[in-house]
Write an enzyme that holds these catalytic residues in place. Structure first.
Site, PDB file in Angstrom:
ATOM      1  N   HIS A 142       0.864  -1.180   0.000  1.00 22.63           N
ATOM      2  CA  HIS A 142       0.000   0.000   0.000  1.00 22.63           C
ATOM      3  C   HIS A 142       0.904   1.236   0.000  1.00 22.63           C
ATOM      4  CE1 HIS A 142      -2.741   2.979   1.877  1.00 22.63           C
ATOM      5  NE2 HIS A 142      -3.744   2.199   1.501  1.00 22.63           N
ATOM      6  N   CYS A 199      -4.736   2.495  -3.670  1.00 28.97           N
ATOM      7  CA  CYS A 199      -3.490   2.986  -3.051  1.00 28.97           C
ATOM      8  C   CYS A 199      -2.356   1.980  -3.228  1.00 28.97           C
ATOM      9  CB  CYS A 199      -3.670   3.311  -1.569  1.00 28.97           C
ATOM     10  SG  CYS A 199      -4.842   4.625  -1.272  1.00 28.97           S
ATOM     11  N   LYS A 246     -10.397  -0.635  10.508  1.00 27.59           N
ATOM     12  CA  LYS A 246     -10.559  -1.829   9.663  1.00 27.59           C
ATOM     13  C   LYS A 246     -10.851  -3.057  10.521  1.00 27.59           C
ATOM     14  CE  LYS A 246      -7.391   0.142   6.313  1.00 27.59           C
ATOM     15  NZ  LYS A 246      -7.959   0.375   4.986  1.00 27.59           N
ATOM     16  N   ASP A 271       2.929  -4.553   7.926  1.00 26.36           N
ATOM     17  CA  ASP A 271       1.720  -3.743   7.778  1.00 26.36           C
ATOM     18  C   ASP A 271       0.531  -4.696   7.907  1.00 26.36           C
ATOM     19  OD1 ASP A 271      -0.538  -2.512   6.807  1.00 26.36           O
ATOM     20  OD2 ASP A 271       0.415  -1.697   5.013  1.00 26.36           O
TER      21      ASP A 271
HETATM   22  N1  PMP Z   1      -1.842  -0.650   4.583  1.00 28.53           N
HETATM   23  C1  PMP Z   1      -2.805  -1.364   4.017  1.00 28.53           C
HETATM   24  C2  PMP Z   1      -2.513  -2.739   3.521  1.00 28.53           C
HETATM   25  C3  PMP Z   1      -4.095  -0.819   3.911  1.00 28.53           C
HETATM   26  O1  PMP Z   1      -5.075  -1.527   3.348  1.00 28.53           O
HETATM   27  C4  PMP Z   1      -4.345   0.480   4.408  1.00 28.53           C
HETATM   28  C5  PMP Z   1      -5.717   1.129   4.302  1.00 28.53           C
HETATM   29  N2  PMP Z   1      -6.316   0.970   3.048  1.00 28.53           N
HETATM   30  C6  PMP Z   1      -3.291   1.171   4.997  1.00 28.53           C
HETATM   31  C7  PMP Z   1      -2.061   0.576   5.072  1.00 28.53           C
HETATM   32  C8  PMP Z   1      -3.464   2.556   5.555  1.00 28.53           C
HETATM   33  O2  PMP Z   1      -4.324   2.537   6.631  1.00 28.53           O
HETATM   34  P1  PMP Z   1      -4.858   3.911   7.256  1.00 28.53           P
HETATM   35  O3  PMP Z   1      -5.363   4.729   6.105  1.00 28.53           O
HETATM   36  O4  PMP Z   1      -5.935   3.496   8.192  1.00 28.53           O
HETATM   37  O5  PMP Z   1      -3.701   4.560   7.943  1.00 28.53           O
END
Ligand code: PMP
Length: 412
Positions: free
Chosen positions: A124, A365, A227, A201
């Site tokens: 991400h 993303c 999440k 992560d």
């Molecule tokens: N890493 C992964 C694998 C994610 O799916 C996400 C959220 N889509 C994030 C990081 C970032 O999380 P946050 O926007 O809650 O900081």
């Protein structure tokens, strides 16, 4: 598990009862954020109605009470991750802030020009960009382990990229775009053998499978409360005690100090050292309520249910002529990325929305991963404990409707 609804679960999530565009809400965007059970909504509300005060400052009863609730939330997270000590749990705003904390504090103090950071193509943006910024500041270099056509990490290439200069390996536990589950314990062991520190992560993992940071053996583990059926604006960085103790502060302010003088300040022990300012107290308490809720339902039960849904959805979508699944790794969590011939993912998402079916469309993303597959984006359905087979039937029917609108439907 058959994919039939887990009894009583959907009724715990008030938002699922609201109609959407004249339809039942079919919420399949859980990778972006999950809906909240009544228990979480009520825990935050109760905090503000009965227990609200700032923490760590008051001689008064309410402040001590709020501090106890905040500390108890930390202990709940510790248990959930099976961390050895509560002090290894740092509250952050989310995964993004947790990763930035490590990049600023550990990264800037440890890395030198020529040091290497190893990522994977699956990452991400929040597990890419902080390291790029760190590389610009320190002269360190990014390396990227590739994935194959199924979206599975290529282990031989990962090994080949691990070298003497590798100081950090930062990898996702579960890919948010494709659902690939990385073998994080094995990858951690390899990285440690090469002398590297490991950050995982866990944003897409914590709600879907048990996470045991001691069994994985990682040094850092990051996730977001939202999440995991918890509130937005709260997340966690797990850090191994020895590492956290040696790390400098990254944000300065109240609550992270031991003594302050204009000549010099000294700093608190972890985790306070990394929690400058008034934290998201209600959020931490809401997150603990979410973890308690997940524990009551049972993670093993949730994981089995979501796997049944993934199997069912993969087969159902795979049977639709013109639908291509993207990401077919053997080990996957409940995330299904797909493309429909002749229909841009954004158009598909809009048509599905008109049917009450909420999915995500775009690059998720994870632009480098999309580039790897030569596509601008995908449509993505991602599952949670309250989804059921009826939701997948609704998804399939809505895809058929989109194909009818575009005149691309073929007999299956
Ligand atoms: N890493 C992964 C694998 C994610 O799916 C996400 C959220 N889509 C994030 C990081 C970032 O999380 P946050 O926007 O809650 O900081």
């Amino acid at each position: 598990p058959t994919g039939a609804a887990l009894p009583g679960i959907a009724a715990d999530f008030p938002i699922l009862a609201r109609p959407l565009r004249g339809h039942r809400l079919v919420y399949l965007d859980n990778g972006a954020t999950t809906q909240k059970p009544e228990a979480v909504i009520e825990a935050e509300r109760r905090f503000y109605r009965e227990s609200n005060a700032n923490i760590h400052r008051g001689v008064h009863w309410l402040s001590q009470h709020a501090t106890e609730l905040y500390d108890a939330a930390r202990a709940t997270v510790q248990r959930y991750l099976n961390a050895a000590h509560a002090e290894e749990i740092v509250f952050t705003r989310g995964t993004t802030e947790a990763i930035n904390l490590v990049a600023h504090s550990w990264g800037r103090s440890q890395l030198e020009a020529g040091d290497e950071i190893l990522l994977t193509t699956l990452e991400h943006h929040s597990n890419i960009v902080p390291w790029q910024l760190l590389c610009e500041q320190t002269g360190a270099v990014l390396k990227v382990a590739p994935v194959d056509e199924t979206g599975t990490l290529e282990l031989a290439a990962f090994d080949a990229l691990l070298g003497e200069r590798t100081r950090l390996v930062a990898i996702t536990h579960v890919s948010n775009a494709l659902g690939t589950v990385n073998p994080v314990a094995a990858l951690t062991a390899r990285a440690h053998a090469a002398g590297a520190v490991v950050l995982i992560d866990g944003a897409q993992a914590v709600a879907h499978q048990g996470v045991d940071v001691q069994a994985i053996g990682c040094d850092f583990y990051a996730f977001s409360g939202h999440k995991l059926y918890g509130p937005t604006g709260i997340g966690v960085l797990y850090g191994r005690a020895g590492l956290l103790a040696a790390m400098p502060p990254w944000q300065g302010g109240g609550d992270m100090i031991r003594t302050v003088a204009f000549e010099r300040s000294t700093f608190a022990e972890p985790p306070q050292r990394f929690e400058a300012g008034t934290p998201n107290i209600a959020g931490a308490i809401g997150l603990a309520a979410a973890i308690d809720y997940v524990d009551r339902v049972g993670l093993a039960r949730i994981a089995a249910h979501e796997h049944a849904l993934l199997g069912h959805a993969s087969a159902a979508l795979g049977d639709i002529p013109g639908v291509r699944l993207v990401g077919t790794a053997r080990d996957k969590a409940g995330i299904l990325s797909f493309l429909v011939d002749g229909i841009h993912p954004h158009d598909l998402g809009t048509i599905l929305d008109a049917e009450g079916v909420a999915i995500r469309a775009g690059h998720h993303c994870a632009m480098p991963l999309m580039t790897r597959f030569g596509i601008p984006g995908t449509a993505r359905a991602s599952f949670a404990m309250y989804n059921d087979i009826g939701d997948i039937d609704a998804l399939v029917a809505a895809i058929h409707k989109a194909q009818d609108l575009f005149g691309t439907r073929r007999p299956g």
